[in-house]
Each structure stands twice: as structure tokens, then as C-alpha cells.
Design a protein around this motif. Structure first.
Motif, mmCIF file in Angstrom:
data_model
loop_
_atom_site.group_PDB
_atom_site.id
_atom_site.type_symbol
_atom_site.label_atom_id
_atom_site.label_comp_id
_atom_site.label_asym_id
_atom_site.label_seq_id
_atom_site.Cartn_x
_atom_site.Cartn_y
_atom_site.Cartn_z
ATOM 1 N N GLU A 165 110.068 -46.956 -51.604
ATOM 2 C CA GLU A 165 109.075 -45.886 -51.513
ATOM 3 C C GLU A 165 108.471 -45.882 -50.114
ATOM 4 O O GLU A 165 107.995 -46.912 -49.640
ATOM 5 C CB GLU A 165 107.954 -46.084 -52.539
ATOM 6 C CG GLU A 165 108.391 -46.020 -53.980
ATOM 7 C CD GLU A 165 107.231 -46.220 -54.943
ATOM 8 O OE1 GLU A 165 106.060 -46.299 -54.468
ATOM 9 O OE2 GLU A 165 107.478 -46.313 -56.155
ATOM 10 N N LEU A 166 108.497 -44.736 -49.460
ATOM 11 C CA LEU A 166 107.831 -44.579 -48.168
ATOM 12 C C LEU A 166 106.347 -44.344 -48.411
ATOM 13 O O LEU A 166 105.960 -43.404 -49.104
ATOM 14 C CB LEU A 166 108.431 -43.398 -47.399
ATOM 15 C CG LEU A 166 107.781 -43.082 -46.048
ATOM 16 C CD1 LEU A 166 107.992 -44.222 -45.062
ATOM 17 C CD2 LEU A 166 108.319 -41.771 -45.488
ATOM 18 N N LEU A 167 105.509 -45.198 -47.838
ATOM 19 C CA LEU A 167 104.065 -45.108 -48.034
ATOM 20 C C LEU A 167 103.348 -44.450 -46.868
ATOM 21 O O LEU A 167 102.326 -43.785 -47.067
ATOM 22 C CB LEU A 167 103.479 -46.503 -48.277
ATOM 23 C CG LEU A 167 104.064 -47.289 -49.443
ATOM 24 C CD1 LEU A 167 103.311 -48.608 -49.612
ATOM 25 C CD2 LEU A 167 104.044 -46.477 -50.734
ATOM 26 N N TYR A 168 103.848 -44.647 -45.645
ATOM 27 C CA TYR A 168 103.208 -44.040 -44.481
ATOM 28 C C TYR A 168 104.217 -43.950 -43.355
ATOM 29 O O TYR A 168 105.011 -44.862 -43.154
ATOM 30 C CB TYR A 168 101.997 -44.864 -44.008
ATOM 31 C CG TYR A 168 101.071 -44.087 -43.109
ATOM 32 C CD1 TYR A 168 100.025 -43.344 -43.641
ATOM 33 C CD2 TYR A 168 101.240 -44.077 -41.723
ATOM 34 C CE1 TYR A 168 99.169 -42.614 -42.822
ATOM 35 C CE2 TYR A 168 100.392 -43.348 -40.902
ATOM 36 C CZ TYR A 168 99.361 -42.614 -41.456
ATOM 37 O OH TYR A 168 98.532 -41.881 -40.648
ATOM 38 N N LYS A 169 104.189 -42.839 -42.651
ATOM 39 C CA LYS A 169 105.033 -42.656 -41.472
ATOM 40 C C LYS A 169 104.191 -42.062 -40.362
ATOM 41 O O LYS A 169 103.638 -40.967 -40.505
ATOM 42 C CB LYS A 169 106.211 -41.726 -41.794
ATOM 43 C CG LYS A 169 107.044 -41.293 -40.570
ATOM 44 C CD LYS A 169 107.662 -42.480 -39.850
ATOM 45 C CE LYS A 169 108.630 -42.044 -38.743
ATOM 46 N NZ LYS A 169 107.968 -41.258 -37.685
ATOM 47 N N ALA A 170 104.057 -42.786 -39.250
ATOM 48 C CA ALA A 170 103.277 -42.306 -38.111
ATOM 49 C C ALA A 170 104.014 -41.169 -37.422
ATOM 50 O O ALA A 170 105.237 -41.172 -37.303
ATOM 51 C CB ALA A 170 103.029 -43.443 -37.129
#
Length: 380
Positions: A146-151
Motif C-alpha cells: 500500500e502506498l501511504l505517501y508520495k512526495a
């Protein structure tokens, strides 16, 4: 709060400069190790090149991320698996970027979640930026990613991904993203990723009491004005996150991270440009936090951990910081929110990046190109 400046030259005769409340600097003699305790580095795992992060499974087995994109499992001093299935396909190795930190959920035995940071090419623009994912380990594969955060946005610059992950006592996840080499824009702009420390719930959602929720600024942001925080640890005595960050030429810092605070980069700094010219407006300014400690010249601080076990008598509550530049561990004697002295441990082992306390109470660390070591107390 007392501030301490440590002059970390190559010579062991460097002095400690302690700045008291009256602002006057005083010199003390180089510090001896705490009590009679001495330690040596004992290699426990070979074959790791750039070990960026270490996490321990409940059975004592070790998971180690390597910057090149590899994830290793080690048991009994041997690498028993290289985990390739489930590694994010958008992982990009670029300069300081690659496969970075790893951290187990505080309730890992109940939910099985493992958290990773890495340089991701997904999203807007060419290049990459820091991403946070979680996954579970089944056999020798990562599943349920699961991707939680991407800058955002991506950058082709290869520096300052930050990327340490730490959980606090309330289950919040903190992580860092450096300024990506864009110091004049990102760290002081509270609406853009970069040069910041973030706080999320364990599922990636935004805590309602984050300092900028409902205000101008990124909802996930917890603090700003950072350069490149590559070390974070939870102070076991206060429950507050501490972080270190790279300065340029001088000005590496240790900070106590408080919600909504501005840590000054690049408006204030104790460092100068690599060329030797000055850039900061001052070393202190109203509305900007002072570090608990700074180093000049830089030591290139990386991982850090507080000592909580009884394996190292007299060190309980102290802070250990890895040095990339000088290849040692800085042992910082912590009293309350002050650092009162510093000693060097295991000099010359290699560029030290990750450092963690294991479930057996020993301190483990990675030395680049050399593997994983642990600190073993010896008779003085």
C-alpha cells in the motif's frame, strides 16, 4: 536549554564548546567514555554493501534494506534470503536515492505491517521523490503493498531524500523528506513537499490534530525548515521524536521535533557553503528553533537510536548517532533535553549508516561495503 557545539575535527584532542544560558562559550577537556564501559565492534553479517535500514522480526531475524534496491533477511549471522518479489517497481536508484529505511509496526505480531521509504519515479515530473509504503512479508515475498505517501514533484537531483521512519508511543508514524537540493524554495514553503518531517496514522491517513490541518500548509506536515534529516529516534524518557540532519560545510544538527515548528533551514544555519562562502542570514532568528547540538565541521550524521537496554551500564537514555564522514558512532550523554558530552565509538570501521537496538538489547549498525556489526561491551 543548554546548547552544545562539538568541534569534531580529525584529531582526538578536539574540545567541546558548551553554550550556556548566558551565551558565553566555555571549553572542556575531551570526554572519556561513560563510567568504565568500553565497547568493540563485532561483525555479525557479511555481504551487505550499503545497508540503509535495519529492522528486527519478533524471532530475532533481521531485515536489511540495501540502497541498490535489495531486501535481505539474515538469521544466525548469515543472509538466508534475498527478497525480490514485491519490491516496488517504481523504485529508482539515483545518487542518494534508492531503497531506504525500514520499520516494523509497533504491533507487528498482530498485524504484520512493515513500512519502507524509497525513491519513487511515480508521479509528476522526471526523476524521483520520497515515497512511503507498507507491506507484509509472506515467505520470501512482500505482499499487500500500500502506498501511504508520495512526495511531489519529482526531481532529477540525486540528493537529500531524508527517509527515516519512526513510530511514537501513540502509534503515529513520523518520516522525513529532505530538501532535494532545492534549499531556496522547499524547506520554508509549507505548501510544498521537501525539507520537512511528516506525521501520519499507521494506515496513511492524516491525524486530525496535525499542526497544519485546516490551515495553510500540508496536512501531513509536522515540522519544516529542515535540510536532510537522515536520523530519527523516539526519546524513551519523554516520548518525543528527536532528529538529526546534514548541514552543508558545518552545521549538522540534532533537534527535538515539536509540532508546527520551523527549524530554520536555510535562513539560519551554523554551516557555510561547500565553497567556503556564507549563505545564511544568521545563526539564530525569532520564530526559528535552535538545535540541541550542532557539529562543525560536519560529521554527516545518519541513523540514530536511544539506548534503552541494560547491556551498556550507564548509557541508558543516551543517544547514539552514526557518522558517515568520519566512520564512527557519536555517543551523546543526554540529561533531560540537553546533551552534556560526546565521545566517539568504534572509529574506522567504515561509513556507518543505520543503527538500531536489537531485541537482545545489543546495538547493531551497518558499515558500508562491510556488513552489519554489533557493539559488544569489553573489560576496560
Amino acid at each position: 536549554m543548554k546548547k552544545m557545539v562539538t568541534n569534531m575535527g580529525l584529531l582526538l584532542s578536539a574540545v567541546l564548546i558548551v553554550v550556556g544560558c548566558n551565551g558565553k562559550a566555555g571549553e572542556t577537556e575531551p570526554q572519556e567514555p561513560a563510567g568504565d564501559l568500553t565497547v568493540e565492534a563485532e561483525k555479525v553479517v557479511s555481504g551487505i554493501q550499503i545497508g540503509w535500514g535495519i529492522a528486527f522480526l519478533p524471532d530475532g531475524d533481521m531485515l536489511i534494506t540495501e540502497k541498490s534496491g535489495k531486501l535481505y533477511k539474515a538469521s544466525g549471522g548469515e543472509i538466508v534470503a534475498e527478497i525480490t518479489e514485491g519490491i516496488p517497481s517504481d523504485l529508482q536508484v539515483n545518487g542518494q536515492g534508492g531503497f531506504l529505511d525500514i520499520e516494523l509496526h509497533p504491533n507487528y505480531e498482530e498485524n504484520g505491517w512493515i513500512y519502507f521509504s524509497y525513491a519513487s519515479s511515480e508521479g509528476e515530473g522526471e526523476g524521483s521523490n520520497t515515497a512511503i509504503v507498507r507491506a507484509k512479508l509472506e515467505g520470501e515475498a512482500l505482499v499487500d503493498n500500500e502506498l501511504l505517501y508520495k512526495a511531489e514533484p519529482n526531481s532529477t537531483r540525486g540528493q537529500h531524500y531524508g527517509s527515516r521512519i519512526v513510530f511514537d508511543e501513540n502509534g503515529y508514524m513520523f518520516f522525513s523528506i529532505g530538501d532535494r537540493g532545492n534549499r531556496d524554495v522547499l524547506p520554508q514553503d509549507i505548501n510544498i513537499d521537501g525539507g520537512k518531517i511528516y506525521r501520519l496514522n499507521d494506515d496513511g491517513s492524516i491525524p486530525e490534530d496535525n499542526p497544519f490541518v485546516g490551515e495553510d500548509g500540508l496536512d501531513a506536515m509536522y515540522s519544516y525548515g529542515h535540510r536532510n534529516p537522515q536520523g530519527m529516534a523516539l526519546n524513551p524518557n519523554t516520548g518525543v521524536v528527536w532528529a538529526n540532519e546534514h548541514g552543508p560545510r558545518g552545521g549538522d544538527e540534532v533537534n527535538i521535533i515539536e509540532p508546527g515548528n520551523n527549524y530554520g533551514w536555510p535562513v539560519i544555519s551554523y554551516g557555510i557553503n561547500y565553497s567556503g562562502t556564507e549563505f545564511a542570514e544568521d545563526t539564530a532568528m525569532a520564530g526559528m528553533e535552535q538545535p540541541v547540538l550542532y557539529w562543525d565541521p560536519s560529521i554527516a550524521p545518519a541513523g540514530m537510536t536511544f539506548v534503552t537496554s541494560d547491556k551498556y551500564p550507564g548509557w541508558e537514555g543516551d543517544l547514539l548517532v552514526a557518522s558517515l564522514k568520519f566512520s564512527y558512532i557519536a555517543h551523546l550523554d543526554v540529561e533531560g533535553n540537553d546533551i552534556v558530552s560526546e565521545t566517539r565509538l568504534v572509529e574506522g570501521v567504515g561509513r556507518i549508516r543505520a543503527i538500531e537496538e536489537g531485541p537482545d538489547g545489543y546495538i547493531y549498525f551497518t558499515a558500508e561495503g562491510d556488513g552489519v556489526y554489533r557493539l559488544v561491551p569489553t573489560e576496560s
